[in-house]
Write a protein that holds these residues in place. Structure first.
Motif, PDB file in Angstrom:
ATOM      1  N   ILE A 198      19.327   1.614 -19.444  1.00 57.82           N
ATOM      2  CA  ILE A 198      19.844   2.908 -19.892  1.00 57.82           C
ATOM      3  C   ILE A 198      21.319   2.732 -20.231  1.00 57.82           C
ATOM      4  CG2 ILE A 198      20.125   5.346 -19.317  1.00 57.82           C
ATOM      5  CD1 ILE A 198      18.131   4.942 -17.030  1.00 57.82           C
ATOM      6  N   CYS A 199      21.649   2.932 -21.499  1.00 59.08           N
ATOM      7  CA  CYS A 199      23.038   2.808 -21.965  1.00 59.08           C
ATOM      8  C   CYS A 199      23.722   1.577 -21.385  1.00 59.08           C
ATOM      9  CB  CYS A 199      23.840   4.063 -21.624  1.00 59.08           C
ATOM     10  SG  CYS A 199      23.263   5.516 -22.495  1.00 59.08           S
ATOM     11  N   PRO A 200      23.224   0.394 -21.691  1.00 59.16           N
ATOM     12  CA  PRO A 200      23.816  -0.810 -21.118  1.00 59.16           C
ATOM     13  C   PRO A 200      25.192  -1.074 -21.701  1.00 59.16           C
ATOM     14  CG  PRO A 200      22.236  -1.420 -22.788  1.00 59.16           C
ATOM     15  CD  PRO A 200      22.152   0.083 -22.653  1.00 59.16           C
ATOM     16  N   HIS A 201      26.029  -1.622 -20.879  1.00 51.20           N
ATOM     17  CA  HIS A 201      27.411  -1.923 -21.238  1.00 51.20           C
ATOM     18  C   HIS A 201      27.483  -3.302 -21.893  1.00 51.20           C
ATOM     19  CE1 HIS A 201      31.543  -0.764 -20.779  1.00 51.20           C
ATOM     20  NE2 HIS A 201      31.862  -1.963 -20.340  1.00 51.20           N
ATOM     21  N   SER A 202      26.575  -3.572 -22.786  1.00 54.11           N
ATOM     22  CA  SER A 202      26.492  -4.875 -23.427  1.00 54.11           C
ATOM     23  C   SER A 202      25.769  -4.664 -24.741  1.00 54.11           C
ATOM     24  CB  SER A 202      25.710  -5.826 -22.520  1.00 54.11           C
ATOM     25  OG  SER A 202      24.774  -6.586 -23.223  1.00 54.11           O
ATOM     26  N   LEU A 203      26.199  -5.375 -25.771  1.00 53.49           N
ATOM     27  CA  LEU A 203      25.560  -5.201 -27.076  1.00 53.49           C
ATOM     28  C   LEU A 203      24.191  -5.850 -27.143  1.00 53.49           C
ATOM     29  CD1 LEU A 203      28.528  -5.856 -29.498  1.00 53.49           C
ATOM     30  CD2 LEU A 203      27.353  -3.702 -29.103  1.00 53.49           C
ATOM     31  N   SER A 204      23.943  -6.802 -26.280  1.00 54.58           N
ATOM     32  CA  SER A 204      22.776  -7.666 -26.488  1.00 54.58           C
ATOM     33  C   SER A 204      21.646  -7.397 -25.500  1.00 54.58           C
ATOM     34  CB  SER A 204      23.236  -9.118 -26.352  1.00 54.58           C
ATOM     35  OG  SER A 204      23.882  -9.299 -25.112  1.00 54.58           O
ATOM     36  N   PHE A 205      21.676  -6.235 -24.839  1.00 55.39           N
ATOM     37  CA  PHE A 205      20.662  -5.961 -23.831  1.00 55.39           C
ATOM     38  C   PHE A 205      19.447  -5.276 -24.481  1.00 55.39           C
ATOM     39  CE2 PHE A 205      20.393  -4.816 -19.049  1.00 55.39           C
ATOM     40  CZ  PHE A 205      19.058  -5.162 -19.038  1.00 55.39           C
ATOM     41  N   ARG A 206      18.704  -6.056 -25.228  1.00 48.77           N
ATOM     42  CA  ARG A 206      17.450  -5.576 -25.832  1.00 48.77           C
ATOM     43  C   ARG A 206      16.414  -5.377 -24.730  1.00 48.77           C
ATOM     44  NH1 ARG A 206      15.650  -6.612 -31.172  1.00 48.77           N
ATOM     45  NH2 ARG A 206      17.876  -6.663 -31.586  1.00 48.77           N
TER      46      ARG A 206
ATOM     47  N   ARG B 100      27.595 -10.572 -20.892  1.00 52.26           N
ATOM     48  CA  ARG B 100      28.737  -9.674 -20.850  1.00 52.26           C
ATOM     49  C   ARG B 100      29.935 -10.412 -20.305  1.00 52.26           C
ATOM     50  NH1 ARG B 100      25.440  -8.231 -17.864  1.00 52.26           N
ATOM     51  NH2 ARG B 100      26.830  -8.363 -16.085  1.00 52.26           N
TER      52      ARG B 100
ATOM     53  N   CYS C 293      20.239   8.901 -24.682  1.00 51.09           N
ATOM     54  CA  CYS C 293      18.786   8.890 -24.436  1.00 51.09           C
ATOM     55  C   CYS C 293      18.108  10.142 -24.973  1.00 51.09           C
ATOM     56  CB  CYS C 293      18.488   8.732 -22.951  1.00 51.09           C
ATOM     57  SG  CYS C 293      18.998   7.145 -22.303  1.00 51.09           S
TER      58      CYS C 293
ATOM     59  N   TRP D 280      21.160 -13.157 -24.242  1.00 46.86           N
ATOM     60  CA  TRP D 280      20.648 -11.841 -23.867  1.00 46.86           C
ATOM     61  C   TRP D 280      21.485 -11.231 -22.750  1.00 46.86           C
ATOM     62  CZ3 TRP D 280      17.406 -10.325 -19.447  1.00 46.86           C
ATOM     63  CH2 TRP D 280      16.950  -9.006 -19.557  1.00 46.86           C
ATOM     64  N   ASN D 281      21.938 -10.022 -23.005  1.00 50.08           N
ATOM     65  CA  ASN D 281      22.747  -9.270 -22.035  1.00 50.08           C
ATOM     66  C   ASN D 281      23.923 -10.074 -21.483  1.00 50.08           C
ATOM     67  OD1 ASN D 281      23.493  -7.014 -20.609  1.00 50.08           O
ATOM     68  ND2 ASN D 281      22.258  -7.517 -18.823  1.00 50.08           N
TER      69      ASN D 281
ATOM     70  N   LEU E 173      21.357 -10.712 -31.201  1.00 55.12           N
ATOM     71  CA  LEU E 173      21.093  -9.452 -30.513  1.00 55.12           C
ATOM     72  C   LEU E 173      22.271  -8.503 -30.572  1.00 55.12           C
ATOM     73  CD1 LEU E 173      19.291 -10.676 -27.289  1.00 55.12           C
ATOM     74  CD2 LEU E 173      18.310  -9.362 -29.158  1.00 55.12           C
TER      75      LEU E 173
ATOM     76  N   LEU F 212      29.839   2.502 -13.267  1.00 55.54           N
ATOM     77  CA  LEU F 212      28.614   1.976 -13.848  1.00 55.54           C
ATOM     78  C   LEU F 212      27.749   1.367 -12.755  1.00 55.54           C
ATOM     79  CD1 LEU F 212      30.024   0.155 -16.971  1.00 55.54           C
ATOM     80  CD2 LEU F 212      28.938   2.381 -16.857  1.00 55.54           C
TER      81      LEU F 212
ATOM     82  N   ASP G 188      24.318   2.731 -17.394  1.00 55.36           N
ATOM     83  CA  ASP G 188      23.912   3.954 -16.711  1.00 55.36           C
ATOM     84  C   ASP G 188      22.742   3.711 -15.774  1.00 55.36           C
ATOM     85  OD1 ASP G 188      25.858   5.343 -17.976  1.00 55.36           O
ATOM     86  OD2 ASP G 188      24.550   6.636 -19.139  1.00 55.36           O
TER      87      ASP G 188
ATOM     88  N   VAL H 196      22.199  -5.546 -14.516  1.00 56.82           N
ATOM     89  CA  VAL H 196      22.251  -4.363 -15.369  1.00 56.82           C
ATOM     90  C   VAL H 196      23.546  -3.612 -15.106  1.00 56.82           C
ATOM     91  CG1 VAL H 196      21.169  -2.168 -15.974  1.00 56.82           C
ATOM     92  CG2 VAL H 196      19.750  -4.123 -15.324  1.00 56.82           C
ATOM     93  N   GLN H 197      24.425  -3.611 -16.082  1.00 60.65           N
ATOM     94  CA  GLN H 197      25.658  -2.860 -15.972  1.00 60.65           C
ATOM     95  C   GLN H 197      25.582  -1.750 -17.009  1.00 60.65           C
ATOM     96  OE1 GLN H 197      29.312  -5.045 -16.768  1.00 60.65           O
ATOM     97  NE2 GLN H 197      30.079  -4.392 -14.794  1.00 60.65           N
TER      98      GLN H 197
ATOM     99  N   ALA I 265      15.395   5.753 -24.075  1.00 68.87           N
ATOM    100  CA  ALA I 265      16.427   4.741 -23.857  1.00 68.87           C
ATOM    101  C   ALA I 265      16.329   3.592 -24.853  1.00 68.87           C
ATOM    102  CB  ALA I 265      16.337   4.210 -22.432  1.00 68.87           C
TER     103      ALA I 265
ATOM    104  N   ALA J 167      27.477   2.055 -25.734  1.00 67.77           N
ATOM    105  CA  ALA J 167      26.384   1.853 -24.792  1.00 67.77           C
ATOM    106  C   ALA J 167      25.191   2.732 -25.151  1.00 67.77           C
ATOM    107  CB  ALA J 167      26.862   2.144 -23.374  1.00 67.77           C
TER     108      ALA J 167
END
Lengths: 311, 311, 311, 311
Positions: free
Chosen positions: D218-226, C300, B219, C297-298, A223, D166, D184, D181-182, D201, B200
């Motif tokens: 929305i603009c998650p501070h993580s690469l893997s937040f599909r 961090r 967005c 997933w997610n 991911l 955040l 926006d 969720v970290q 988003a 992000a």
């Protein structure tokens, strides 16, 4: 710069016209690709002045004879023309036949005015960097032994072909371990190539004058595999692991597929000789126009709002 | 280079130790931020040697007094320290307290060895470019009249704040129209900032030594608004349209929110003075380590396959 | 439900133990795959009680003999086991060997307690829908003439294989034109398959109990080709155009590649018989656990902030 | 179904025509929103037959008086009209004024034929599910004490507003921990809302008849937040942590921003009463048309190839 000679690639009718025009109006020597020379001579002996090349050795000498390249076709034609010049590349004036390409800002309708102003100069140029790629066979005794480097203007791709096993490619940047690519494959792209296959795989669009190398996975099995952009001075090494269960396949600007066996590697860095392509306006303006017209970048319906965030 | 003076920002205990060490072992003059000076003097009169700055004018002269900046904290501390230097910036040695940041490769556990080797040199440096941003008020009579330029090391953001109307920002690059951003907003980022807010919002990760500017929508209200990367030599202008229904908000490295009214614009280009930050190994190695450790980039479970593409 | 018989697939040692346990503790009849029967009989005549199937006809009758399927392996083993049942599918208890899969929540360490509680019931089940896929040859005189439908539990993929031409696939949904896929290919996936290849191609993660079909392009040659999710009651038709320059390739749960020539089509809809797989906790809990552990997933790094948006 | 009464929302001129037509041609009772009633009566006493509602109590009774809702406007008008019905919702016939919306397939040019055929029936309907959202205040003594549930047809959003911190939202699904969720913020969307903010988003496009809930960061501070899609039967709980440094903001179909303090939570599940909207052709056809015309989904330039993968 005095452009005395000239080289043409592409569509037939516009080809005869430009050949004739270069010869008669500009007194220039004209080279065309072998197939086209045959066609022209079949049509009329008038075209006896048109020259070509007949073997690999003459191709290697082309850059000593050609001062200006005119391509008639899409981006593929520019890729092909650039591939003829392993060393220094003369300026390329890329005409599109039909729809606009990312590297072909000129329309053949106006070929006379356009070529006139190019020959007079000064012209605005986009210097497009190329990657030189070495396939290093595990079976070979010393590195660089067996195979010629291959130059790409867009990208080199390493993928799993029709293997049902995911690729598992170990990647290094100047000897630092980058990552292991598990997925359909990997694209190593120039910034010119950022609007080609790398874009389809999710890479960013990069202005061709940004000096950098795009490292874009194809359908990664993770991911968090966001595309990466590296400086142009690095050397990348992509290694098929020794215990790899399947083969990988490299392809160069979408062609010349080569199988990579377990233990083989691909080594890339920036080639010393970029490809100068003529701009219609300037590098930025041409780039922006190409992504608007060619990719409908950020094309939206104009909206009539009837409420807060009426989407 | 002879580092005679020194400036510290950050956590308390490690701060007293480094102040003492710089003074006693290295015979260097030490500057700390005003709040820290107060704390130190409250603790012990020993710290009378520690200097600080007391007004904006002294801040502007800091670069004439400071030869080396040591930051103790996360990336936010580096952003803050950099913001003290509007002109030339002395080398920054960024220590992380706790977890690794993208710009803070050094651990305080080893501060003596680390600072020793920095003071001896040579050290490997990442030159981080900054953007200088001008807010141009429509109400102002001439451009650049009213407000000081603001320097950002990561990014400047223009967003809709809590307005329920989408932003509608007209963007120009060297006077070529780029696009109209309809959505939550726009990020204009350095390559150092590519691992921050731009990431992000879907931007690529870019090695900090790639010279470029990231143009990343937040967005966007369009399917085709892929992020864009532009050359570092361009000037970008983001305009709030005259008929805009809502205000927009600019923020600079995540701070200093300023309202932009209809007709106002933000103009950005690369600042002449980059921020040199010390590397632990080298720029590429540090960057790769930070995206592996800080972002879990392409972290995957190791897989035991039991069939073709066993996902 | 009275589970009298039982079917096993997978790793050797744990296999002998579970066979023995089912036989001795539970007095159940045990079926294993032919290769495993051979192995067991080679080891000891004790395993004479273990039955198998020897031809396609016996496979078709398996569902009349098997009341419970135990798989020992990864998701690939579940895919394979499911493919043995073209009609109704008995409940599947999927054990992972080693790392957790998306469909394999049980660990073999606890096989006795786990199977005991399954045999006692009640158990929580995830009903996983399958797609039935018909390849319609242009050369065939009537639809459905030549080839058996193929059932997939994850996805059917149509791609360009090693062709250097992009696919150009015309897609219809219940006779409405959906789009033309130009790119590397197309994935039509169940929601169970949403964490497999569709995810690698950029699709969303969908809880397996959401009734829907994922329509996910592979490296589309367009900026705006966002993945689509359609209701489970539709019929999809993917057509290779009559003037297609290259072949396309279909593959089914990552296997059984079939070439599709110009004029051929693939028709898919939901199969009437889903695959019931046993849950460790419940469908939602197991799903969330699998995406956390299997995909990170997610995931961090926990952050210590030291300033506004310290990224 | 016998449509005796009728309710209108929207643009003025077309409004007078449809009011007149319903009255004279169809002998139906007509309700309009208060503001419109005022306008009509100002124009002519002819419109004395037009009824309205004057307070919250009358709004709550609307569903007992209205058999058919006609909206004249964009999707925002449909959102607003739906929000008038907390319980059962009569069928909505959504006309667009100007450009096509995702929920407004009818054009006012043909209002007579269109309404005639709706009144005759049968008509094809898209049943659009809504989310009911409860804000649970930490300060309140018992759950559900203080605030009315809010119904959304598109989405509920929890974001950080103009806070520079955040969001840090703890999310639960039926008491299973989903994630923190970290970034926006977070969008919880219906499938109807999948083409609205969730799309911006990065969420998938989901046919409105797929039963599911979109969980899109929305603009998650993580690469893997599909983005994630959950079944419609779940209950989601989004909690602002007790130690949260900033406030969060909820907004409902883009409106009615409410501040959430540390300890507050938002609880959502599917509302029992969906919104039936009339289709022009059928649900699938209308949906596909709206994403083609409204979003330019997968719009590409038709390409003339001149070489292998001429991009």
């Amino acid at each position: 710069m005095n452009y005395r000679r000239n080289h043409q690639i592409g569509d037939y009718k516009i080809q005869t016209m430009t050949c004739r025009w270069f010869r008669e109006q500009k007194k220039l020597e004209v080279y065309v690709e072998p197939r086209v020379q045959d066609e022209l001579l079949t049509e009329a002996s008038y075209f006896n002045f048109v020259q070509t090349w007949r073997d690999e050795k003459e191709v290697l000498l082309l850059h000593t004879k050609v001062d200006l390249v005119v391509t008639l076709g899409g981006d593929g034609t520019v890729l092909w023309a650039a591939s003829m010049f392993k060393g220094p590349v003369p300026p390329v004036v890329p005409f599109s036949l039909g729809s606009l390409g990312f590297m072909t800002p000129f329309y053949t309708e106006h070929y006379k005015e356009c070529l006139d102003s190019v020959l007079k100069g000064p012209i605005s140029i986009t210097l497009r960097h190329r990657l030189q790629c070495h396939v290093i066979r595990d079976a070979a005794k010393n590195e660089y032994e067996t195979e010629e480097p291959i130059l790409v203007l867009n990208e080199v791709t390493i993928d799993r072909g029709i293997s049902s096993y995911l690729t598992n490619l170990e990647c290094y940047c100047d000897d630092s371990f980058v990552t292991c690519v598990q997925g359909d494959g990997l694209i190593i792209s120039t910034t010119s190539g950022s609007t080609a296959y790398s874009l389809a795989a999710g890479g960013s669009m990069v202005h061709p004058q940004v000096p950098g190398i795009l490292f874009t996975p194809i359908c990664p099995h993770s991911l968090s595999f966001r595309p990466l952009i590296l400086p142009e001075h690095v050397t990348l090494r992509v290694q098929v692991p020794f215990n790899s269960r399947g083969h990988a396949w490299a392809s160069f600007d979408g062609k010349d597929r080569k199988q990579l066996a377990a233990g083989d590697a691909l080594v890339c860095n920036m080639a010393p000789w970029p490809v100068p392509t003529a701009c219609l306006v300037d590098s930025t303006n041409d780039f922006l126009r190409s992504i608007h017209e060619g990719l409908h970048w950020n094309l939206r319906k104009t909206q009539s709002f009837d409420g807060p965030r009426d989407s």
